[in-house]
Design a protein around this motif. Structure first.
Motif, PDB file in Angstrom:
ATOM      1  N   TYR A 167       0.893  -1.329  -0.089  1.00  0.00           N
ATOM      2  CA  TYR A 167       0.110  -0.146  -0.143  1.00  0.00           C
ATOM      3  C   TYR A 167       0.846   1.269  -0.099  1.00  0.00           C
ATOM      4  O   TYR A 167       0.637   2.238  -0.734  1.00  0.00           O
ATOM      5  N   LYS A 168       1.986   1.068   0.916  1.00  0.00           N
ATOM      6  CA  LYS A 168       2.757   2.465   0.915  1.00  0.00           C
ATOM      7  C   LYS A 168       3.684   2.553  -0.399  1.00  0.00           C
ATOM      8  O   LYS A 168       3.757   3.972  -0.565  1.00  0.00           O
ATOM      9  N   ILE A 169       4.273   1.667  -1.067  1.00  0.00           N
ATOM     10  CA  ILE A 169       4.924   1.689  -2.013  1.00  0.00           C
ATOM     11  C   ILE A 169       4.190   2.192  -3.179  1.00  0.00           C
ATOM     12  O   ILE A 169       4.429   2.964  -4.118  1.00  0.00           O
ATOM     13  N   LEU A 215      -4.417  -3.724  12.923  1.00  0.00           N
ATOM     14  CA  LEU A 215      -5.577  -2.685  12.897  1.00  0.00           C
ATOM     15  C   LEU A 215      -4.803  -1.403  13.224  1.00  0.00           C
ATOM     16  O   LEU A 215      -5.261  -0.495  12.439  1.00  0.00           O
ATOM     17  N   ASN A 216      -3.724  -1.122  13.851  1.00  0.00           N
ATOM     18  CA  ASN A 216      -2.974   0.167  14.105  1.00  0.00           C
ATOM     19  C   ASN A 216      -2.455   0.505  12.589  1.00  0.00           C
ATOM     20  O   ASN A 216      -2.470   1.616  12.314  1.00  0.00           O
ATOM     21  N   GLN A 270      -3.817   3.746  10.356  1.00  0.00           N
ATOM     22  CA  GLN A 270      -3.206   4.687   9.699  1.00  0.00           C
ATOM     23  C   GLN A 270      -3.137   4.851   8.292  1.00  0.00           C
ATOM     24  O   GLN A 270      -3.193   6.017   7.625  1.00  0.00           O
ATOM     25  N   CYS A 271      -3.445   3.954   7.719  1.00  0.00           N
ATOM     26  CA  CYS A 271      -3.681   3.879   6.014  1.00  0.00           C
ATOM     27  C   CYS A 271      -5.050   4.569   5.981  1.00  0.00           C
ATOM     28  O   CYS A 271      -5.191   5.375   4.984  1.00  0.00           O
ATOM     29  N   MET A 272      -6.055   4.406   6.878  1.00  0.00           N
ATOM     30  CA  MET A 272      -7.329   4.982   6.689  1.00  0.00           C
ATOM     31  C   MET A 272      -7.156   6.432   6.685  1.00  0.00           C
ATOM     32  O   MET A 272      -7.851   7.293   5.955  1.00  0.00           O
ATOM     33  N   GLN A 275     -11.368   9.295   8.447  1.00  0.00           N
ATOM     34  CA  GLN A 275     -10.931   9.370   9.950  1.00  0.00           C
ATOM     35  C   GLN A 275     -11.839   8.481  10.724  1.00  0.00           C
ATOM     36  O   GLN A 275     -11.176   7.984  11.643  1.00  0.00           O
ATOM     37  N   VAL A 276     -12.944   8.354  10.367  1.00  0.00           N
ATOM     38  CA  VAL A 276     -14.039   7.499  10.962  1.00  0.00           C
ATOM     39  C   VAL A 276     -13.597   6.198  11.025  1.00  0.00           C
ATOM     40  O   VAL A 276     -13.511   5.577  12.215  1.00  0.00           O
TER      41      VAL A 276
END
Length: 701
Positions: A617-619, A653-654, A658-660, A666-667
């Motif tokens: 996801y990050k890349i 989940l953490n 942060q991906c969300m 934000q919700v």
């Protein structure tokens, strides 16, 4: 012993043999068990010698697991003898050596057969000590006997074990029992004697009807020496001064020289004891007594008798001999016959009940076997006689064995990593440990264990070096990459994921993407299983994993397992910033609720599959691949929701939260952090993320 219509004893024996093969008591699975447990023994030994820098102890694994004489239903634990090498036990004055504490074995009429006393000798000359002040370190563990000799009390063995065992350990006299580890074990400290005990020397020369054991086997047994365990003869006048002579290594050798029928007899005897005796009179008859009876039966019968077609006849012979021993309240030790294993075990109150149980088993003519619930033996036997083939359990056994190895290696790696982590110079310490490890003269299983342990250490060293490189130069040195490359294939994913993470942290997104694609291609979700020292997996393993475990031995670790990815604080620059918060999960209040087993909470640790999709996801975000980014986020979400064997679901989940946040959801992010806290209320970085998220929302408003 078994009679059924239209079936001879030979036919019944063959059916019984088929049932035992179905539950893993066959040559292949016995050898597989032995290989796995010997590998674990070697790994423990190397950890003591190299990683823990403890040359005092030499661990040996004993019991049914390493003998290969157990089943899933018997669920035998493992006995570990920690051989303490600080003292030299001798039987002859000529073996005395200067500069160390020599202990002379006293084996006279003052001690029972199978036991001895230990007289403390001077360090400067081959003479007994006369005063306690000559051995200040042992003063509290010595006592003068009626002959004026200063002898060592057997309580020393208990003192040599830690006085305050870790959580999950229970003390039982001189032993410590674990029920909170990769496997259950009983650990006892023993003193080694490199020479064969005087009381056992007659056994070396006696002849047997069955010509077993052979002279060659006896010679090997003699070369193995013996152990002295801190247990005296119960009821002895000077019980605290007596030490039990253990010939465990010799007995392990004898077990390795049994044929398949003899092993099956032993397993059946243990099943009979567990099914019919233990529910009423637990531990009245031990498996060690059954083993001893088997040894005597093999010694006193022609070897041709011990064939598969005679299994029931052989079992009958063993049961009759065990009954006779109970009747006479005498089970002579196989190697030291004067040592009666049943002394004080069969009380007048329980003896009639035990004899009655065995009489009914003998008179049943084999029908008693149908009542054995252990491994569903009785039901399986009935199905065999009705020509119905029940499922084999070899796949489950293979899974258990590989899981034991994987968990054990992970624990060993974590333990010595923890020791190195607290060192002031982890880089030099890691290099020294690797040098020590590869310098060991290893062969066979010891070399296999080395090849499993060393690469893990190399990857760790490469990662620590890379973190320092990234901090100082924003790049990774060739030295770090070389070390990392040595441990890339310890499992399917973890080593390569560390490399991908380092490349991501230096901005080399396309190289990292190539590695992640390779990992995902080899991470077969129908085969690969996650492993982590912090988590006890209770879910059923995948069928593909089970099949591969049955086909392979320890090489399945590389092809079918995925360890968690762990970053120390000194590896922080190799980790994405989203994962670094896990190193600060504990407040001072939270730390009060941690145990000694929770030292990993000072690190960042994440499941391989979770980390794979998170990095993707990050890349993809950095490469502006929107479709691939969404796919990676979807796979990360699906993994958290559906993967049953995630060890660090709260961390996953953490990361998802942060991906969300990055997706401006934000919700959803708050929901992820809340779910994380539901899993782990304390020592959870979700608290940090929630505070940050709320602060951001308030400031934006």
């Amino acid at each position: 012993m078994f009679q059924a219509p239209d079936y001879s004893l030979e036919a019944a024996s063959m059916k019984l043999s088929e049932v035992l093969a179905d539950i893993g008591v066959d040559t292949r699975m016995v050898l597989k068990r032995r290989r796995a447990m010997l590998l674990m023994e070697s790994a423990v030994m190397q950890s003591y010698l190299v990683f823990l820098r403890n040359h005092i102890y030499r661990p040996y694994m004993m019991g049914s697991q390493i003998e290969g004489t157990t089943t899933l239903g018997l669920n035998s634990d493992t006995d570990i003898i920690l051989c303490h090498n600080m003292y030299r036990v001798i039987q002859d004055w000529s073996d005395w050596q200067p500069g160390i504490t020599n202990l002379l074995m006293i084996q006279d009429r003052s001690v029972s057969p199978g036991y001895c006393r230990l007289q403390v000798l001077r360090r400067d000359s081959p003479l007994p000590i006369r005063r306690y002040r000559s051995v200040p370190a042992l003063r509290s563990s010595c006592r003068r006997d009626r002959n004026g000799r200063i002898l060592l009390k057997n309580s020393l063995a208990s003192h040599l074990l830690c006085s305050d065992p870790h959580e999950g350990l229970e003390r039982h006299g001189p032993a410590v029992t674990s029920n909170n580890s990769a496997f259950e074990y009983d650990c006892v400290v023993a003193l080694p004697c490199t020479t064969w005990p005087l009381q056992a020397r007659q056994w070396m020369h006696q002849q047997s009807v069955g010509q077993w054991p052979s002279d060659e086997i006896k010679h090997y047994c003699c070369s193995s020496g013996c152990f002295l365990v801190g247990v005296g003869q119960h009821g002895s006048e000077d019980e605290e001064l007596e030490w039990r002579i253990s010939t465990s290594l010799a007995e392990r050798c004898l077990m390795y020289n049994l044929n398949r029928t003899q092993i099956r007899c032993y397993v059946l005897m243990k099943m009979i004891i567990k099914s019919f005796l233990n529910p009423l009179l637990k531990e009245a008859i031990s498996s060690y007594m059954c083993k001893t009876v088997l040894f005597h039966c093999i010694e006193n019968t022609q070897s041709i008798i011990w064939q598969e077609k005679n299994l029931i006849v052989c079992l009958s012979l063993c049961i009759h001999n065990l009954y006779t021993n109970i009747l006479n309240e005498n089970c002579p030790h196989f190697i030291i016959p004067g040592n009666n294993l049943m002394r004080g075990k069969i009380t007048p109150e329980i003896k009639p009940f035990i004899l009655d149980i065995f009489q009914r088993i003998i008179k049943s003519n084999g029908l008693a076997l149908l009542g054995i619930k252990c491994d569903d033996l009785g039901t399986r036997l009935q199905l065999k006689f009705n020509n119905i083939c029940p499922l084999r359990t070899c796949g489950d056994i293979s899974v258990n064995l590989l899981s034991l190895i994987a968990n054990h290696l992970t624990i060993e790696s974590a333990e010595f990593s923890h020791c190195i982590y607290w060192n002031t110079d982890p880089i030099q310490t890691l290099k020294q440990r690797i040098s020590d490890l590869v310098s060991l003269q290893c062969h066979g299983q010891d070399k296999t264990a080395l090849n499993l342990l060393a690469p893990r250490l190399c990857t760790r060293l490469g990662s620590v070096l890379a973190s320092l490189n990234i901090q100082q130069y924003k790049t990774i040195s060739a030295e770090a990459l070389n070390w990392i490359s040595l441990g890339l294939n310890t499992d399917v994913a973890s080593g390569k994921l560390k490399l991908a993470s380092m490349l991501y942290c230096t901005g080399k997104f396309r190289k990292a993407e190539i590695i992640l694609c390779d990992i995902e291609r080899h991470y077969d979700l129908d085969i690969v299983e996650p492993f982590c020292r912090t988590h006890k997996y209770r879910q059923t393993r995948r069928q593909g994993f089970k099949a591969l475990c049955d086909q392979q031995n320890e090489e399945a670790l590389q092809n079918a397992t995925a360890n968690c990815v762990q970053f120390w604080p000194c590896e922080v620059y190799c980790s994405p910033k989203e994962l670094r918060q896990e190193m600060f999960r504990s407040t001072e209040e939270d730390k009060a609720f941690r145990t000694i087993q929770d030292f990993w909470m000072d690190y960042a640790e994440v499941d391989s599959l979770t980390f794979l999709f998170f990095l993707q996801y990050k890349i993809c975000s950095h490469l502006n691949k929107q479709e691939d980014k969404c796919a990676a986020l979807s796979k990360l979400t699906k993994t958290i929701e559906q993967e049953p064997n995630l060890a660090h679901r709260e961390t996953a989940l953490n990361l998802l939260g942060q991906c969300m946040e990055q997706e401006h959801r934000q919700v959803n992010a708050f929901q992820c952090y809340s779910l994380s806290l539901n899993i782990r209320r304390r020592n959870n970085a979700a608290k940090i993320h929630i505070c940050r998220l709320l602060s951001t929302l308030v400031n934006n408003q």
